[in-house]
Design an enzyme around this catalytic site. Structure first.
Site, short mmCIF file in Angstrom:
data_model
loop_
_atom_site.label_atom_id
_atom_site.label_comp_id
_atom_site.label_asym_id
_atom_site.label_seq_id
_atom_site.Cartn_x
_atom_site.Cartn_y
_atom_site.Cartn_z
N LYS A 70 -16.25 66.12 6.32
CA LYS A 70 -15.75 67.21 7.41
C LYS A 70 -15.09 68.39 6.87
CE LYS A 70 -15.48 64.59 11.80
NZ LYS A 70 -14.68 64.15 12.93
N ASP A 106 -14.95 68.32 18.56
CA ASP A 106 -14.11 67.57 19.02
C ASP A 106 -13.19 68.18 20.04
OD1 ASP A 106 -15.01 65.51 17.50
OD2 ASP A 106 -13.85 65.78 15.80
N GLY A 133 -6.20 63.00 10.78
CA GLY A 133 -7.30 64.21 10.94
C GLY A 133 -7.75 64.45 12.41
N ASP A 158 7.73 64.01 7.15
CA ASP A 158 7.75 64.68 5.85
C ASP A 158 6.42 64.79 5.64
OD1 ASP A 158 10.47 65.13 5.60
OD2 ASP A 158 10.81 63.59 4.33
N LYS A 159 5.70 63.66 5.67
CA LYS A 159 4.21 63.51 5.15
C LYS A 159 3.44 64.61 6.19
CE LYS A 159 0.69 60.16 4.23
NZ LYS A 159 0.20 58.88 4.16
N ILE A 225 -7.48 58.20 22.26
CA ILE A 225 -8.80 58.57 21.55
C ILE A 225 -9.85 57.33 20.91
CG2 ILE A 225 -7.96 60.91 21.17
CD1 ILE A 225 -8.53 60.44 18.45
#
Length: 285
Positions: A70, A106, A133, A158-159, A225
């Site tokens: 993607k 999407d 994502g 943090d990530k 989702i």
């Protein structure tokens, strides 16, 4: 019937055997009476550029893109629309006489499921679980539709902090650890609560995000989702508490329908696509 005039469509990914897109798309093409066929296209990551050139040479009208291509496919396209650029991912390619344009449908699939329930996105306060994502399309769909705020609950703030850099120019966004009091405060004001994590997906159906239902307003709409199972534990607990719920089936069918329309110029039967999806999933069960 496939003939010499049949136009080609498909979905590329690696692996691709799990994809249900051929079931949805071919059913919709047959219902619309269009001379197209939609194929699975297994493409290894190191063969992506060759595959794109090949599909272009073979005059494929377009194709869907799934994991792991993607993001990497974007540099191989002539144009990328705003949604895909901001999200950083393309899931639909359209071939117009050799010019390849990338889109992310999407966003459309996610938003349309809410619109079908007359949910007012403009000014809503949204809370999300997860910052992977899948979350990026959800976040952009909310901000683009005028959400007043988007609060994202994660294990590792943090990530996930890069998301704030990407989306802050477009609206109010905050990333919090999902066990903090600040996140609980956001839950208390939520109009919409969305799970974008894989927690609860088959086969781990008893998993779910750490939501304190006592903090969630009674009017809040709950959206997961995930589409397998049809009702996750997250949605089941919400339903039993009286919340309106939405699963991922409409998002999947909706993004496929939006791609279908870009390729053919025809609006497909989305109810048929959802029905075929559920039938295919029930056969897998």
């Amino acid at each position: 019937m496939i003939t010499g005039t049949t136009k080609n469509l498909g979905v590329m990914g690696w692996p691709i055997v799990h994809s249900l897109s051929p079931v949805l798309q071919n059913a919709a093409l047959a219902q619309a009476g269009l001379d197209y066929v939609y194929l699975s296209l297994p493409v290894r990551p190191d063969h992506l550029s060759t595959a794109v050139a090949g599909l272009k040479a073979l005059q494929f009208r377009g194709w869907n893109v799934t994991i792991p291509h993607k993001t990497t496919i974007m540099s191989l396209l002539d144009d990328v629309d705003e949604d895909a650029r901001i999200i950083g991912a393309v899931n639909t390619v359209v071939n117009d006489s050799g010019r390849l344009s990338g889109y992310n449908t999407d966003v459309t699939g996610f938003v349309q499921a809410l619109q079908h329930r007359s949910f007012l996105l403009d000014g809503c306060r949204a809370v999300l679980f997860g910052a992977g994502g899948a979350a990026r399309a959800v976040i952009w769909g909310l901000l683009k539709s005028g959400a007043a705020s988007v609060c994202i609950g994660v294990r590792n703030p943090d990530k996930a902090s890069a998301l704030e850099t990407v989306f802050r120019p477009y609206g109010s966004i905050e990333i919090l650890h999902w066990e903090t009091e600040s996140f609980q405060s956001a839950l208390r004001e939520a109009d919409l609560l969305v799970n974008t994590t894989p927690l609860g997906m088959t086969p781990h159906t008893e998993a779910m995000p750490p939501v304190n239902w006592e903090q969630v307003p009674a009017h809040a709409l709950i959206y997961d989702i995930i589409y397998t199972p049809a009702e996750t534990r997250f949605l089941r607990e919400a339903r039993l508490r009286g919340h309106v719920t939405i699963n991922g089936e409409e998002m999947l069918a909706g993004q496929g329908a939006a791609a279908f329309e870009k390729w053919t110029g025809v609006c497909p039967d989305t109810a048929l696509m959802r029905r075929k999806l559920r039938e295919a999933l029930s056969q897998q069960d």
